[in-house]
Design a protein around this motif. Sequence first.
Motif, PDB file in Angstrom:
ATOM      1  N   ALA A 102     -21.918   1.519   6.543  1.00  0.00           N
ATOM      2  CA  ALA A 102     -22.875   1.479   5.435  1.00  0.00           C
ATOM      3  C   ALA A 102     -23.716   2.744   5.408  1.00  0.00           C
ATOM      4  CB  ALA A 102     -23.768   0.249   5.563  1.00  0.00           C
ATOM      5  N   GLU A 103     -24.144   3.188   6.577  1.00  0.00           N
ATOM      6  CA  GLU A 103     -24.920   4.429   6.655  1.00  0.00           C
ATOM      7  C   GLU A 103     -24.093   5.624   6.177  1.00  0.00           C
ATOM      8  OE1 GLU A 103     -26.994   7.210  10.082  1.00  0.00           O
ATOM      9  OE2 GLU A 103     -26.875   5.038  10.417  1.00  0.00           O
ATOM     10  N   ALA A 104     -22.822   5.672   6.583  1.00  0.00           N
ATOM     11  CA  ALA A 104     -21.944   6.764   6.147  1.00  0.00           C
ATOM     12  C   ALA A 104     -21.721   6.713   4.638  1.00  0.00           C
ATOM     13  CB  ALA A 104     -20.617   6.699   6.889  1.00  0.00           C
ATOM     14  N   PHE A 105     -21.561   5.502   4.105  1.00  0.00           N
ATOM     15  CA  PHE A 105     -21.380   5.353   2.658  1.00  0.00           C
ATOM     16  C   PHE A 105     -22.605   5.841   1.904  1.00  0.00           C
ATOM     17  CE2 PHE A 105     -22.030   2.678  -1.133  1.00  0.00           C
ATOM     18  CZ  PHE A 105     -20.920   3.059  -1.870  1.00  0.00           C
ATOM     19  N   LEU A 106     -23.790   5.442   2.347  1.00  0.00           N
ATOM     20  CA  LEU A 106     -25.014   5.885   1.694  1.00  0.00           C
ATOM     21  C   LEU A 106     -25.197   7.397   1.818  1.00  0.00           C
ATOM     22  CD1 LEU A 106     -27.577   3.077   2.634  1.00  0.00           C
ATOM     23  CD2 LEU A 106     -26.339   3.381   0.493  1.00  0.00           C
ATOM     24  N   ALA A 107     -24.818   7.962   2.959  1.00  0.00           N
ATOM     25  CA  ALA A 107     -24.895   9.421   3.116  1.00  0.00           C
ATOM     26  C   ALA A 107     -23.985  10.116   2.112  1.00  0.00           C
ATOM     27  CB  ALA A 107     -24.537   9.819   4.544  1.00  0.00           C
ATOM     28  N   GLY A 108     -22.808   9.514   1.844  1.00  0.00           N
ATOM     29  CA  GLY A 108     -21.909  10.068   0.839  1.00  0.00           C
ATOM     30  C   GLY A 108     -22.519  10.009  -0.553  1.00  0.00           C
ATOM     31  N   LEU A 109     -23.203   8.906  -0.871  1.00  0.00           N
ATOM     32  CA  LEU A 109     -23.897   8.807  -2.155  1.00  0.00           C
ATOM     33  C   LEU A 109     -25.014   9.844  -2.255  1.00  0.00           C
ATOM     34  CD1 LEU A 109     -24.354   5.001  -2.951  1.00  0.00           C
ATOM     35  CD2 LEU A 109     -22.857   6.632  -4.085  1.00  0.00           C
ATOM     36  N   HIS A 110     -25.710  10.058  -1.145  1.00  0.00           N
ATOM     37  CA  HIS A 110     -26.781  11.060  -1.121  1.00  0.00           C
ATOM     38  C   HIS A 110     -26.231  12.439  -1.460  1.00  0.00           C
ATOM     39  CE1 HIS A 110     -29.612  13.906   0.850  1.00  0.00           C
ATOM     40  NE2 HIS A 110     -30.509  13.054   0.406  1.00  0.00           N
ATOM     41  N   ARG A 111     -25.049  12.755  -0.943  1.00  0.00           N
ATOM     42  CA  ARG A 111     -24.423  14.059  -1.249  1.00  0.00           C
ATOM     43  C   ARG A 111     -23.941  14.105  -2.701  1.00  0.00           C
ATOM     44  NH1 ARG A 111     -22.424  13.073   4.006  1.00  0.00           N
ATOM     45  NH2 ARG A 111     -20.482  12.213   3.169  1.00  0.00           N
ATOM     46  N   LEU A 112     -23.499  12.969  -3.225  1.00  0.00           N
ATOM     47  CA  LEU A 112     -22.934  12.916  -4.574  1.00  0.00           C
ATOM     48  C   LEU A 112     -23.990  13.079  -5.660  1.00  0.00           C
ATOM     49  CD1 LEU A 112     -20.512  12.048  -6.543  1.00  0.00           C
ATOM     50  CD2 LEU A 112     -21.451   9.741  -6.308  1.00  0.00           C
TER      51      LEU A 112
END
Length: 331
Positions: A172-182
Amino acid sequence: MTQAVRFHDQHVDDADPSFLDDVMSGLSARPKALSPKYFYDRRGSALFERICTQPEYYLTRTEEQILAAATAEIAELAGPESLLVELGSGASRKVRLLLEAMQPARYLGVDISREFLLESTRRLAADYPWLEVHAVWADFSRRLSLPQGVSGGRAVAFFPGSSIGNFEPVAAEAFLAGLHRLLPKGSGLLIGVDLIKHRDILEAAYNDAAGVTAAFNLNLLKRLRDELGAELVPAGFRHLAFYHEAASRIEMHLESLREQAIRVGGRDFMLAAGETLHTENSCKYSVEGFQALAQRAGFAPTAVWTDPQALFSVHYLLSEQAVAYSSRLVR
């Protein structure tokens, strides 16, 4: 005049494992597991819509009530003329509440189920003729890019239904980090998060008396048979859902009722009586625990709303770590 939906295909490329690849890998694992993203073919998406109306399934109606009460604050935080990105496209009341309050310049629906995506975005385009509607067919759990023509300016991503709970906390943390980059700088993330509560409430929500969740879970086996030519007997399995208290999550499984085999991809995968295929986790959080996870991913918690019974929470996060922490807890 209704605008046509602008469709963007980001579904797969040659580097992506196929449905068959994922099934073969999952059935070879110990314990056996199948990805919950494969719930969502057309029938699975329709069954999930029915789950959301079941009396035991508090998540949808509670999140909707929270959003209805908070729309003015959400619209103020989002700002005018933004891009609204819905992860897991739907034509439900929740996104309509946001569209009416926020009046975004553009809407971008993202879903792994192509037919459901097209149906839902066409309904929105018909009902909101002033809105520029885009549809992205993609597995947003792997990667996602904003299509040309919609990526400029401020955006708000909407991830409802506590779907973040389908990821284990590290994922979940990795997914949110990906959204942060997007997301463009200064964008927001509006996300629904189910809260830790008594196991009786949680287990009832995933074992509705009408058996809709069971049909949703068992639909995975139908997909294996219809799409991959798997040789199996769906009646040889039953739906199983329970709360794993130590891990703060609901687990869903398909339990084998007898010793049997699933033949797929030229291989036989044996299951003992009582052995399960693990099909989904739904992790539950405290407000503070989820905010800490979001901060590690680069988001700044900005506002949070909950219902009076503290069953569910909706968070507004900003995609700049430098924004001062000023969480507002509304009960």
